[in-house]
Write a protein that holds these residues in place. Structure first.
Motif, short mmCIF file in Angstrom:
data_model
loop_
_atom_site.label_atom_id
_atom_site.label_comp_id
_atom_site.label_asym_id
_atom_site.label_seq_id
_atom_site.Cartn_x
_atom_site.Cartn_y
_atom_site.Cartn_z
N ASP A 31 0.83 -1.22 0.00
CA ASP A 31 0.00 0.00 0.00
C ASP A 31 0.86 1.26 0.00
O ASP A 31 0.56 2.23 -0.71
N GLU A 32 1.92 1.25 0.80
CA GLU A 32 2.78 2.43 0.87
C GLU A 32 3.60 2.58 -0.42
O GLU A 32 3.84 3.71 -0.87
N PHE A 33 4.03 1.47 -1.00
CA PHE A 33 4.73 1.53 -2.29
C PHE A 33 3.84 2.16 -3.35
O PHE A 33 4.28 3.05 -4.11
N LYS A 34 2.58 1.74 -3.37
CA LYS A 34 1.64 2.29 -4.35
C LYS A 34 1.42 3.78 -4.13
O LYS A 34 1.41 4.57 -5.08
N ALA A 35 1.25 4.18 -2.87
CA ALA A 35 1.03 5.60 -2.55
C ALA A 35 2.21 6.46 -2.99
O ALA A 35 2.03 7.53 -3.59
N GLY A 53 -7.27 14.46 2.38
CA GLY A 53 -8.53 13.84 2.76
C GLY A 53 -8.33 12.89 3.92
O GLY A 53 -7.20 12.62 4.34
N GLY A 54 -9.43 12.34 4.43
CA GLY A 54 -9.34 11.44 5.57
C GLY A 54 -8.48 10.22 5.34
O GLY A 54 -7.74 9.79 6.23
N TYR A 55 -8.52 9.66 4.13
CA TYR A 55 -7.76 8.44 3.84
C TYR A 55 -6.26 8.68 3.70
O TYR A 55 -5.48 7.73 3.74
N GLU A 56 -5.85 9.95 3.52
CA GLU A 56 -4.42 10.23 3.38
C GLU A 56 -3.65 9.83 4.65
O GLU A 56 -2.45 9.59 4.61
N LEU A 57 -4.37 9.78 5.78
CA LEU A 57 -3.73 9.46 7.06
C LEU A 57 -3.86 7.99 7.43
O LEU A 57 -3.58 7.60 8.55
N ALA A 58 -4.25 7.16 6.46
CA ALA A 58 -4.50 5.74 6.75
C ALA A 58 -3.25 5.01 7.24
O ALA A 58 -3.35 4.07 8.04
N SER A 59 -2.09 5.42 6.79
CA SER A 59 -0.85 4.76 7.22
C SER A 59 -0.09 5.57 8.27
O SER A 59 1.08 5.31 8.54
N GLY A 60 -0.79 6.56 8.84
CA GLY A 60 -0.19 7.31 9.93
C GLY A 60 0.34 8.67 9.51
O GLY A 60 0.60 8.93 8.33
N VAL A 61 0.50 9.52 10.50
CA VAL A 61 0.96 10.90 10.28
C VAL A 61 2.39 10.92 9.75
O VAL A 61 2.73 11.67 8.83
N PHE A 63 4.01 8.71 7.97
CA PHE A 63 4.11 8.33 6.56
C PHE A 63 3.64 9.47 5.67
O PHE A 63 4.27 9.76 4.65
N LEU A 64 2.54 10.12 6.05
CA LEU A 64 2.06 11.24 5.24
C LEU A 64 3.09 12.36 5.19
O LEU A 64 3.34 12.95 4.12
N ARG A 65 3.71 12.65 6.32
CA ARG A 65 4.75 13.68 6.33
C ARG A 65 5.91 13.30 5.40
O ARG A 65 6.47 14.16 4.70
N SER A 66 6.27 12.01 5.40
CA SER A 66 7.37 11.58 4.54
C SER A 66 7.01 11.76 3.07
O SER A 66 7.87 12.11 2.25
N ILE A 67 5.75 11.51 2.72
CA ILE A 67 5.28 11.72 1.35
C ILE A 67 5.36 13.20 1.00
O ILE A 67 5.85 13.59 -0.07
#
Length: 318
Positions: A31-35, A53-61, A63-67
């Motif tokens: 999932d993270e590879f795909k994101a 959106g709400g789903y952007e935080l599905a793998s945690g804060v 991970f989103l910050r790293s993206i």
């Protein structure tokens, strides 16, 4: 479009990274590879902003910050705050230059998953009004990207009358080409879920303070009315329609109405100072593939399958 000399503004209204609010441990790597590679694809096409959106935080804060740290594409959100600092999680909006205009793009969500311990979600209406006032001083056009439930659509239009356009994510319904939009409130466009459709808006602006007419609605009205008139004419192609149905008052009245609709549509289109065309484009096989992008997608899908295959182990080993 760029080959035609156009420089589009490309936006995502939210929930692009994950298809749901939960990432399972056994599929996390896939999932993270795909994101990560979705964002690489967005970089290639030149995305201008992504609403969180709400789903952007599905793998945690984290991970989103790293993206967000890995890309120059701005992730925006006006109503998500870091709980530990009380500060906004990211910038509330961006202003995009497309000479001679400045386009303000504001991001909001009302769909933060319950139980998030690191992020606070402020009220979208109070927050929205605050930043609309700010953006109106800086931009010629204001676009709201909103991750919200479909039941909020009407309220959003009523509350945010001072914006020019609203684009929603999460809702599975889709705005249809030719669907009428209210004249006294901002139009709302919903492309549906999972990137299967793309909302396409083309603006032709001659005078920024004049109304923008949705010519795609009038094009569709004219097309449908003319088609019905042609069907009535099939009964006798050589006789004028009103003469042909003079004794059938129900059909005669229909013909009068349809002719008025054609005339109205043509008048609105020809008199429009500023024009907007809307289309909902299905992202299917009819879209011509860019060879380099296709190779990139195929490579990502192959690796994604490999990671997912590894994540599942058989119940019984031989």
């Amino acid at each position: 479009m760029r080959e035609q000399g156009k420089n589009p503004v490309i936006l995502d209204a939210g929930e692009v990274l994950f298809p749901s609010g939960i990432v399972l441990d056994n599929t996390r790597s896939a999932d993270e590879f795909k994101a990560k590679n979705i964002i690489k694809g967005y970089e290639e096409i030149g995305c201008d902003a992504i609403n969180i959106g709400g789903y952007e935080l599905a793998s945690g804060v984290d991970f989103l910050r790293s993206i967000m740290d890995s890309t120059e594409i701005p992730f925006i959100s006006a109503n998500l705050r870091d709980k530990s600092t009380g500060k906004l999680f990211t910038e509330p909006y961006v202003i995009i230059e497309r000479e001679p205009f400045r386009i303000g793009v504001l991001g909001l969500t009302s769909l933060l998953e319950k139980g998030n311990k690191q992020i606070i979600m402020d009220d979208i209406y109070k927050t929205g009004h605050k930043y609309i006032r700010e953006l109106r001083k800086k931009a010629d056009l204001v676009v709201m990207l909103i991750n919200a439930d479909r039941k909020e659509k009407q309220v959003l239009q009523d509350e945010f009358k001072d914006v020019d356009y609203i684009v929603m994510s999460r809702d599975i319904s889709r705005t249809r080409k030719g669907q009428p939009q209210p004249k006294d409130r901002p139009p709302v466009f919903i492309p549906g879920k999972q990137g299967k459709y793309m909302t396409y808006l083309e603006l032709e602006i001659s005078h920024i303070d004049s109304p923008i007419v949705d010519v795609s609605y009038y094009d569709k009205l004219r097309e449908n009315s003319e088609r019905r008139l042609k069907n009535y004419q099939k009964k006798d192609p050589d006789t004028p329609l009103k003469e042909l149905y003079n004794e059938n008052q129900a059909v005669y009245r229909q013909i009068v109405t349809l002719e008025k609709q054609v005339a109205e549509a043509e008048t609105e289109i020809s008199n429009a100072t500023n024009k907007m065309s809307f289309d909902l484009i299905p992202m299917n096989r009819k879209i011509k593939d860019d060879p380099e992008m296709l190779a990139f997608v195929d490579k990502c899908l192959s690796k994604d399958k490999e990671l997912r295959d590894k994540s599942f182990s058989p119940l019984y080993k031989k």
